[in-house]
Design an enzyme around this catalytic site. Structure first.
Site, mmCIF file in Angstrom:
data_model
loop_
_atom_site.group_PDB
_atom_site.id
_atom_site.type_symbol
_atom_site.label_atom_id
_atom_site.label_comp_id
_atom_site.label_asym_id
_atom_site.label_seq_id
_atom_site.Cartn_x
_atom_site.Cartn_y
_atom_site.Cartn_z
ATOM 1 N N GLY A 21 0.920 -1.252 -0.355
ATOM 2 C CA GLY A 21 -0.178 0.310 0.161
ATOM 3 C C GLY A 21 0.748 1.543 -0.037
ATOM 4 O O GLY A 21 2.039 1.610 0.222
ATOM 5 N N MET A 25 1.140 9.699 3.531
ATOM 6 C CA MET A 25 2.313 9.358 4.573
ATOM 7 C C MET A 25 3.361 9.189 4.278
ATOM 8 O O MET A 25 4.189 8.977 5.137
ATOM 9 C CB MET A 25 0.764 9.275 6.027
ATOM 10 C CG MET A 25 0.225 10.522 6.147
ATOM 11 S SD MET A 25 1.537 11.912 7.227
ATOM 12 C CE MET A 25 1.907 10.960 8.586
ATOM 13 N N GLY A 26 3.089 7.363 3.729
ATOM 14 C CA GLY A 26 4.063 6.601 3.345
ATOM 15 C C GLY A 26 3.550 5.387 2.858
ATOM 16 O O GLY A 26 2.371 5.310 1.715
ATOM 17 N N ASP A 149 -10.028 11.859 9.566
ATOM 18 C CA ASP A 149 -10.494 10.874 7.800
ATOM 19 C C ASP A 149 -10.776 9.871 7.668
ATOM 20 O O ASP A 149 -11.002 8.849 7.498
ATOM 21 C CB ASP A 149 -9.007 10.714 7.953
ATOM 22 C CG ASP A 149 -8.912 10.502 5.869
ATOM 23 O OD1 ASP A 149 -9.412 11.256 5.837
ATOM 24 O OD2 ASP A 149 -7.435 10.122 5.937
#
Length: 532
Positions: A21, A25-26, A149
């Site tokens: 994935g 953010m990373g 979120d």
């Protein structure tokens, strides 16, 4: 082109296997924990391109790891974080449980949810959010957490061998501790389609912002459509929609669907523009969902013309074994108990003539041993201390928590703490080997009973039990006991039980301070039970 990190050994412990994935953010990798015999884990790295940005992303990334670690310990509906570190390139990462399943967004796209399935999923998501909103300990105080979120792609739906369909809340990457004197975020963070009006305005948020996002998501779960339809997907268009556009009705979205009015009213109340007009807490939402879910079960039962009782009724999302494990303890045939359990008899007065076992030393020790009481088998923890030490804690707070490790050997650390302000804590840990009949039966009894007795024996007068306390087990802990018991029966073992004990002890030392904070905050100077 293969990912250059594939096969890399991180911190001499985690072997990266594949990229699974990516996000703002990373990047997230599937990996093996070599130290624990190759158990699968997921590892999230902060994106290298973001490490030097002005929003202090590295600090926020570390906070995300710590937040998830604390929350995952409190709720099975939040992904669990087990480790955090920085690699040789100074890139932060954290290690999560590896979960195989589908995102809720994929589920919604592939099928229309039945009412029963929606209610089960929504209830589980609310339980996870409620855990976050209730807060975590920071510097001796409890601070609520808002997710900021909430959306289907941040919910993972897995088929759990113990619970059936289990939903977990993911990605607390932009979560915020609600600390009044903390730095305020000057940037919009979130996903436009699910953001509350106050979020798109850049205002300071509270838990009611998550409730708005939950309302958007519940509408989508029920109809596979969005309640708001902006003119475009630009920030400005979404700003106008969230601030001023009235949500479409369920009838407009899906004319053929039959959705109970309490559910429709609930979702629409979550979508109110003003925070004060929405449900003020997740508990208010849970109350309605649970009431509708109970009515739905009754309706299904009546439609099948089957005389099902509450104890043996099973919804489609629940595993069939629950028709057995929900029986009260008194209905479990005693002949099924393993002979390895040494039983003691006791009269109605538990403080009666119950002697210390002759095969146990007269010393400060703790061990479990079931007792017969009022015709039932009851779990008990036998404790020997000095007479003076027992007297210090006749009035105390009781706390319990259970830690589990499956590899290299399935083991549970059963933590009991008795605490009062004057004398502090008395820690009573015990390790249960879940590959033994004894360990499995103790776990089963704890699950069925939902409580256990603490039987105190004084070293000076071991001929009889001198004091008894009762400690209840929180519902979420009971669920975990059953889950771990089932996992232990199918897991393999390297027979290295001592390694598992060592790893559990390390975790135990890490959480001691958190437990003390909770005890000190809740202590009233009276005798009460505080389940972990």
């Amino acid at each position: 082109m293969s990912d250059p990190n594939t096969g890399r050994l991180l911190s001499n412990r985690y072997q990266l296997q594949e990229l699974i994935g990516t996000g703002a953010m990373g990047r997230v990798y599937r990996a093996k924990d070599i130290l624990l015999g190759g158990v699968p884990v997921a590892i999230k790295f902060l994106a290298l391109s973001m490490q030097n940005e002005k929003m202090r992303l590295q600090e926020r990334f570390e906070r995300e790891a710590k937040t998830c670690a604390l929350l995952g310990q409190k709720s099975i509906h939040i992904v669990r974080v087990m480790d955090y570190g920085v690699d040789e390139n100074n890139t932060p990462y954290y290690v999560m449980e590896y979960l195989q399943g589908q995102s809720l967004s994929t589920v919604i796209r592939s099928q229309i949810l039945t009412l029963s399935r929606f209610l089960s999923m929504a209830r589980q998501i609310c339980l996870g959010l409620q855990c976050a909103h209730n807060g975590i300990p920071v510097d001796g105080a409890i601070y609520p957490i808002i997710h900021r979120d909430i959306k289907p792609s941040n919910m993972l739906v897995i088929q759990d061998p113990s619970f059936g369909e289990l939903v977990k809340v993911l990605d607390f990457g932009i979560a915020k501790l609600m600390i009044s004197d903390g730095d305020q975020t000057k940037f919009y963070l979130g996903t436009l389609a699910y953001s509350s009006p106050e979020q798109v305005e850049g205002k300071e948020l509270d838990s009611r912002s998550d409730i708005y996002s939950l309302g958007v998501m519940m509408f989508e779960m029920l109809t596979a459509k969005m309640p708001l339809m902006p003119s475009s997907h630009s920030f400005g268009a979404w700003y106008q929609a969230h601030k001023f556009q009235k949500p479409i009705s369920f009838a407009e979205a899906s004319p053929k669907l039959t959705i109970p009015k309490p559910v429709q009213d609930l979702v629409m109340s979550c979508l109110e523009k003003k925070p004060n007009d929405r449900p003020q807490t997740i508990q208010e939402i849970l109350n309605i969902l649970i009431a509708v879910e109970q009515q739905d079960k009754i309706n299904q039962s009546n439609s099948q013309n089957t005389a099902l009782t509450h104890d043996n009724f099973r919804t489609p999302s629940q595993p069939e074994y629950k028709t057995i494990i929900e029986q009260p303890l008194s209905s479990v045939p005693e002949k099924k108990l393993k002979t390895e359990l040494r039983l003691s008899t006791i009269n109605d007065d538990v403080t009666g003539l119950l002697a210390w076992p002759t095969n146990k030393p007269i010393a400060d020790i703790v061990f479990p041993q079931p007792i017969h009481h009022n015709g039932e088998l009851s779990p008990s923890l036998w404790v020997m201390l000095s007479q003076q030490e027992i007297k210090k804690r006749l009035i105390c707070t009781r706390y319990n928590q259970f830690l589990f490790i499956s590899l290299p050997h399935p083991m549970v650390l059963w933590i009991t703490v008795i605490y009062n302000r004057e004398h502090g804590p008395k820690w009573l840990p015990y390790y249960l080997d879940l590959k033994t009949n004894f360990g499995q039966e103790i776990m089963r009894l704890l699950y069925y009973a939902g409580y256990y007795r603490l039987l105190f024996f004084a070293q000076e007068t071991p001929s009889r039990c001198s004091h008894v306390l009762v400690s209840s087990i929180a519902p979420i802990q009971r669920e975990r006991l059953q889950e771990w018991l089932k996992l232990s029966k199918v897991s393999t073992s390297s027979a290295d039980a001592q390694m598992s004990k060592t790893l559990l002890k390390q975790e135990y030392e890490k959480i001691k301070q958190q437990i003390l904070i909770k005890l000190e905050k809740n202590n009233t100077g009276s005798s009460f039970d505080l389940s972990g």
